[in-house]
Write a protein that holds these residues in place. Sequence first.
Motif, short mmCIF file in Angstrom:
data_model
loop_
_atom_site.label_atom_id
_atom_site.label_comp_id
_atom_site.label_asym_id
_atom_site.label_seq_id
_atom_site.Cartn_x
_atom_site.Cartn_y
_atom_site.Cartn_z
N GLY A 1 18.09 -9.98 4.49
CA GLY A 1 17.80 -9.28 5.73
C GLY A 1 16.55 -9.75 6.42
O GLY A 1 16.14 -9.15 7.42
N GLY A 2 15.91 -10.81 5.94
CA GLY A 2 14.72 -11.35 6.59
C GLY A 2 13.47 -11.23 5.74
O GLY A 2 13.54 -11.11 4.50
N LEU A 3 12.32 -11.27 6.40
CA LEU A 3 11.04 -11.15 5.71
C LEU A 3 10.75 -9.68 5.43
O LEU A 3 10.80 -8.85 6.34
CB LEU A 3 9.91 -11.75 6.57
CG LEU A 3 10.14 -13.17 7.09
CD1 LEU A 3 8.90 -13.64 7.86
CD2 LEU A 3 10.48 -14.14 5.96
N VAL B 1 18.77 -9.68 12.25
CA VAL B 1 18.96 -8.55 13.16
C VAL B 1 19.51 -7.36 12.40
O VAL B 1 19.04 -6.22 12.54
CB VAL B 1 19.89 -8.93 14.34
CG1 VAL B 1 20.25 -7.69 15.16
CG2 VAL B 1 19.22 -9.97 15.23
N ARG B 2 20.51 -7.62 11.57
CA ARG B 2 21.11 -6.54 10.77
C ARG B 2 20.14 -6.00 9.73
O ARG B 2 20.28 -4.86 9.28
CB ARG B 2 22.39 -7.04 10.09
CG ARG B 2 23.50 -7.40 11.06
CD ARG B 2 24.65 -8.11 10.36
NE ARG B 2 25.67 -8.55 11.31
CZ ARG B 2 26.71 -7.82 11.70
NH1 ARG B 2 26.89 -6.62 11.19
NH2 ARG B 2 27.58 -8.30 12.57
N GLY B 3 19.14 -6.81 9.35
CA GLY B 3 18.17 -6.39 8.35
C GLY B 3 16.99 -5.62 8.90
O GLY B 3 16.12 -5.17 8.14
N GLU C 1 12.54 -15.25 11.97
CA GLU C 1 12.17 -13.83 12.00
C GLU C 1 11.41 -13.48 13.28
O GLU C 1 11.67 -12.46 13.92
CB GLU C 1 11.32 -13.49 10.78
CG GLU C 1 10.94 -12.01 10.66
CD GLU C 1 12.08 -11.14 10.19
OE1 GLU C 1 12.13 -9.96 10.62
OE2 GLU C 1 12.92 -11.60 9.39
N LEU C 2 10.47 -14.33 13.67
CA LEU C 2 9.70 -14.07 14.88
C LEU C 2 10.57 -14.15 16.13
O LEU C 2 10.34 -13.44 17.11
CB LEU C 2 8.53 -15.04 14.98
CG LEU C 2 7.44 -14.90 13.92
CD1 LEU C 2 6.39 -16.00 14.06
CD2 LEU C 2 6.77 -13.53 14.00
N SER C 3 11.59 -15.02 16.11
CA SER C 3 12.52 -15.11 17.24
C SER C 3 13.32 -13.82 17.40
O SER C 3 13.83 -13.54 18.49
CB SER C 3 13.47 -16.29 17.05
OG SER C 3 12.77 -17.52 17.05
#
Length: 348
Positions: free
Chosen positions: A343-345, A156-158, A120-122
Amino acid sequence: MAASEELEDLPGVGPATAEKLKENGFDSYQGIAVASPGELSNTADIGESSAADIITAARDEADIGGFETGADVLERREQIGKLTWGVDAVDELLGGGVETQSITEVYGEFGAGKSQVTHELSVTVQLPEDHGGLAGSAIFVDSEDTFRPERVDQMVRGLPDEAIAAAMESHGVADEGEADPADEDSLEALVEAFLDNIHVAKAFNSNHQILLAEKAQELAGESQDDEFPVRLLCVDSLTAHFRAEYVGRGQLADRQQKLNKHLHDLMRVGDLNNTAVVVTNQVASNPDSFFGDPTQPIGGNILGHTSTFRLYLRKSKGDKRIVRLVDAPNLPDGEAVMRIEEGGLKPE
């Protein structure tokens, strides 16, 4: 990068020594100034006394190593960036986000979400600053075969639509005012652009991992004039190889010594390039603990003292994760809740 003839201006540095220094990432007065005599001696095949003289001269040229006022420190700290997790509650816990020029350690048991954080940080580091990013690129040192480009695609999409639109403009995927977060072709181009800005290297053992940290300094230094300079260095995980290769109390001192050097190499990348350093860490169960959580991060006091921020991730119900701030120099302990979704965090 400093030219070799500039390094040769330092006492005791000839063409051959300058070339060896440059090959090992010591390509500026500042980089030499923060090295130890032993480190420079081994790198350039010179005596420690000569190395100490070179370092002293480099400190004079780079104008570092002396005292400064508190006002000077405050002014320098105003250059520090804050990188968003994409979760407001965690950003608030960290005083605005993950700091540059600091080491942030994230530890937890298997499946707690440590690698999700580094992915996520990347992604978020590449966002414009007004969307919580640092408009930079990332270096990802992978010691446990955790990096997955497919996960970056999902994250990215999230991102929120406004962040996607801003990223499309900053990455040259769409002209200003024409970015469409719903356009599939533009999204695919954006994902590719994000992946191009993540420099991944797989570490095969602890010695290779230490070498990659030195290479990261070289890459970060060379990138500072680029459109997306390196602003994040992730090591996932920091301790896996050290833990596997140095077994038993008899090898503990050697392990800690190597780990200490490795951490200082990582800290140098952050300090010299205004980069956030995020490392993940494994845990062990403390059998002597009768009360509370027996889970303890490995790495001992060396890692505990070197990490500026320590975060403990633990599982909760379903996709929920508890993020606990265990240690920070200027922030109170506390907890935040986040979710790990496709979609991530995401916020709770």
